[in-house]
Write a protein that holds these residues in place. Structure first.
Motif, PDB file in Angstrom:
ATOM      1  N   ALA A 115       9.818  54.742  62.337  1.00 47.10           N
ATOM      2  CA  ALA A 115      11.007  55.332  62.552  1.00 47.10           C
ATOM      3  C   ALA A 115      11.037  55.402  64.211  1.00 47.10           C
ATOM      4  CB  ALA A 115      11.001  56.933  62.121  1.00 47.10           C
ATOM      5  N   ILE A 116      12.011  54.573  64.747  1.00 44.08           N
ATOM      6  CA  ILE A 116      12.354  54.509  66.179  1.00 44.08           C
ATOM      7  C   ILE A 116      13.246  55.590  66.623  1.00 44.08           C
ATOM      8  CG2 ILE A 116      12.682  53.217  68.159  1.00 44.08           C
ATOM      9  CD1 ILE A 116      10.437  52.231  66.137  1.00 44.08           C
ATOM     10  N   LEU A 117      12.900  56.451  67.234  1.00 40.66           N
ATOM     11  CA  LEU A 117      13.869  57.776  67.400  1.00 40.66           C
ATOM     12  C   LEU A 117      14.649  57.525  68.853  1.00 40.66           C
ATOM     13  CD1 LEU A 117      12.072  60.808  66.292  1.00 40.66           C
ATOM     14  CD2 LEU A 117      13.529  59.310  64.892  1.00 40.66           C
ATOM     15  N   GLU A 118      13.715  56.641  69.528  1.00 43.39           N
ATOM     16  CA  GLU A 118      14.640  56.628  71.069  1.00 43.39           C
ATOM     17  C   GLU A 118      13.761  55.067  71.448  1.00 43.39           C
ATOM     18  OE1 GLU A 118      14.944  58.338  75.455  1.00 43.39           O
ATOM     19  OE2 GLU A 118      14.247  59.446  73.811  1.00 43.39           O
ATOM     20  N   ALA A 119      14.621  54.180  71.969  1.00 40.07           N
ATOM     21  CA  ALA A 119      13.877  53.201  72.509  1.00 40.07           C
ATOM     22  C   ALA A 119      14.787  52.673  73.924  1.00 40.07           C
ATOM     23  CB  ALA A 119      13.952  51.799  71.660  1.00 40.07           C
ATOM     24  N   LYS A 120      14.260  52.071  74.902  1.00 38.90           N
ATOM     25  CA  LYS A 120      14.874  51.674  75.883  1.00 38.90           C
ATOM     26  C   LYS A 120      14.831  50.349  75.589  1.00 38.90           C
ATOM     27  CE  LYS A 120      14.251  51.096  80.769  1.00 38.90           C
ATOM     28  NZ  LYS A 120      13.281  51.091  81.975  1.00 38.90           N
ATOM     29  N   LEU A 121      16.160  49.724  75.987  1.00 35.69           N
ATOM     30  CA  LEU A 121      16.786  48.235  75.845  1.00 35.69           C
ATOM     31  C   LEU A 121      16.309  47.559  77.027  1.00 35.69           C
ATOM     32  CD1 LEU A 121      17.926  46.041  74.083  1.00 35.69           C
ATOM     33  CD2 LEU A 121      20.144  46.743  75.234  1.00 35.69           C
ATOM     34  N   VAL A 122      15.618  46.578  76.992  1.00 31.25           N
ATOM     35  CA  VAL A 122      15.207  45.838  78.188  1.00 31.25           C
ATOM     36  C   VAL A 122      16.065  44.788  78.300  1.00 31.25           C
ATOM     37  CG1 VAL A 122      13.231  44.693  79.132  1.00 31.25           C
ATOM     38  CG2 VAL A 122      12.742  46.863  78.192  1.00 31.25           C
ATOM     39  N   GLU A 123      16.106  43.784  77.144  1.00 34.98           N
ATOM     40  CA  GLU A 123      16.806  42.443  77.073  1.00 34.98           C
ATOM     41  C   GLU A 123      17.308  42.280  75.795  1.00 34.98           C
ATOM     42  OE1 GLU A 123      15.528  39.879  75.628  1.00 34.98           O
ATOM     43  OE2 GLU A 123      13.389  40.323  75.592  1.00 34.98           O
ATOM     44  N   ILE A 124      18.291  41.165  75.694  1.00 32.38           N
ATOM     45  CA  ILE A 124      18.658  40.779  74.202  1.00 32.38           C
ATOM     46  C   ILE A 124      18.202  39.314  74.171  1.00 32.38           C
ATOM     47  CG2 ILE A 124      20.258  42.523  73.773  1.00 32.38           C
ATOM     48  CD1 ILE A 124      22.346  40.841  74.972  1.00 32.38           C
ATOM     49  N   SER A 125      18.112  38.848  73.338  1.00 36.33           N
ATOM     50  CA  SER A 125      17.678  37.202  73.203  1.00 36.33           C
ATOM     51  C   SER A 125      18.110  36.601  72.163  1.00 36.33           C
ATOM     52  CB  SER A 125      16.031  37.331  73.284  1.00 36.33           C
ATOM     53  OG  SER A 125      15.613  37.410  74.534  1.00 36.33           O
ATOM     54  N   ALA A 126      18.542  35.209  72.372  1.00 37.69           N
ATOM     55  CA  ALA A 126      18.720  34.155  71.062  1.00 37.69           C
ATOM     56  C   ALA A 126      17.440  33.697  70.624  1.00 37.69           C
ATOM     57  CB  ALA A 126      19.696  33.030  71.739  1.00 37.69           C
ATOM     58  N   VAL A 127      17.081  33.847  69.419  1.00 38.57           N
ATOM     59  CA  VAL A 127      15.750  33.602  69.090  1.00 38.57           C
ATOM     60  C   VAL A 127      15.974  32.684  67.723  1.00 38.57           C
ATOM     61  CG1 VAL A 127      14.395  35.421  69.942  1.00 38.57           C
ATOM     62  CG2 VAL A 127      15.468  35.600  67.605  1.00 38.57           C
ATOM     63  N   LEU A 128      14.751  31.656  67.319  1.00 39.62           N
ATOM     64  CA  LEU A 128      15.012  31.273  66.190  1.00 39.62           C
ATOM     65  C   LEU A 128      14.776  32.105  64.759  1.00 39.62           C
ATOM     66  CD1 LEU A 128      12.710  28.412  66.659  1.00 39.62           C
ATOM     67  CD2 LEU A 128      15.024  28.079  66.452  1.00 39.62           C
TER      68      LEU A 128
END
Length: 172
Positions: A115-128
């Motif tokens: 259960a991820i209650l809080e996360a810091k977004l670093v980046e978004i990526s296009a992936v396979l």
């Protein structure tokens, strides 16, 4: 940052000013086989041929179907369906968070999830292969230079851009 395959180099940047936001959407509207709603992460990203010609063509041709996020977990709970004495806290987490997850069958198969209650977004990526199976490009509109706002026209000598939205709902 909107990156190519989580690579943190200048030649892998797709867009360094993506607009990222959360939105509640119905699972069925996302093409997923679950009931109810989920919170999704959306990113509006203007993709310019001048910035990353390879990824521009990948999006333009409709070949980008998966995305992933790079994040740092701030608050995470191990949830385990166990009767072992050493796993009392993990079992309490299972009991608390299990009702909230959509893919219960998957969790039951392995008997745990995070259960991820809080996360810091670093980046978004296009992936396979996306971080889960519900991470596609949901809008891939080719627009001409004339149809874009002045703010969106900067550094675009090729004259065409792809406006791209994608989402990444969190399954367990």
């Amino acid at each position: 940052m909107h990156l190519q395959e989580h690579v943190r180099r200048f030649d892998a940047v797709i867009n360094d000013q993506a607009k990222v936001y959360a939105k509640t959407m119905a699972w069925k509207d996302l093409g997923a086989p679950y009931e109810g709603d989920t919170q999704v992460l959306l990113a509006d990203s203007i993709i310019k041929a001048a910035r990353n010609p390879y990824m521009f063509d990948q999006y333009k041709n409709g070949w980008v179907n998966n995305h992933s996020v790079g994040m740092q977990y701030v608050d995470i709970r191990v949830c385990m369906n166990s009767t072992e004495k050493w796993a009392e806290e993990e079992k309490a987490n299972w009991d608390k968070y299990y009702p909230m997850i959509a893919n219960k069958d998957d969790a039951e198969d392995v008997m745990y999830f995070y259960a991820i209650l809080e996360a810091k977004l670093v980046e978004i990526s296009a992936v396979l292969f996306g971080s889960n199976f519900v991470t596609p490009t949901i809008d891939n509109n080719l627009k001409t230079e004339q149809s874009l706002s002045d703010e969106d026209k900067t550094d675009s000598p090729q004259g065409t851009q792809v406006i791209n939205n994608f989402y990444n709902p969190n399954l367990y």
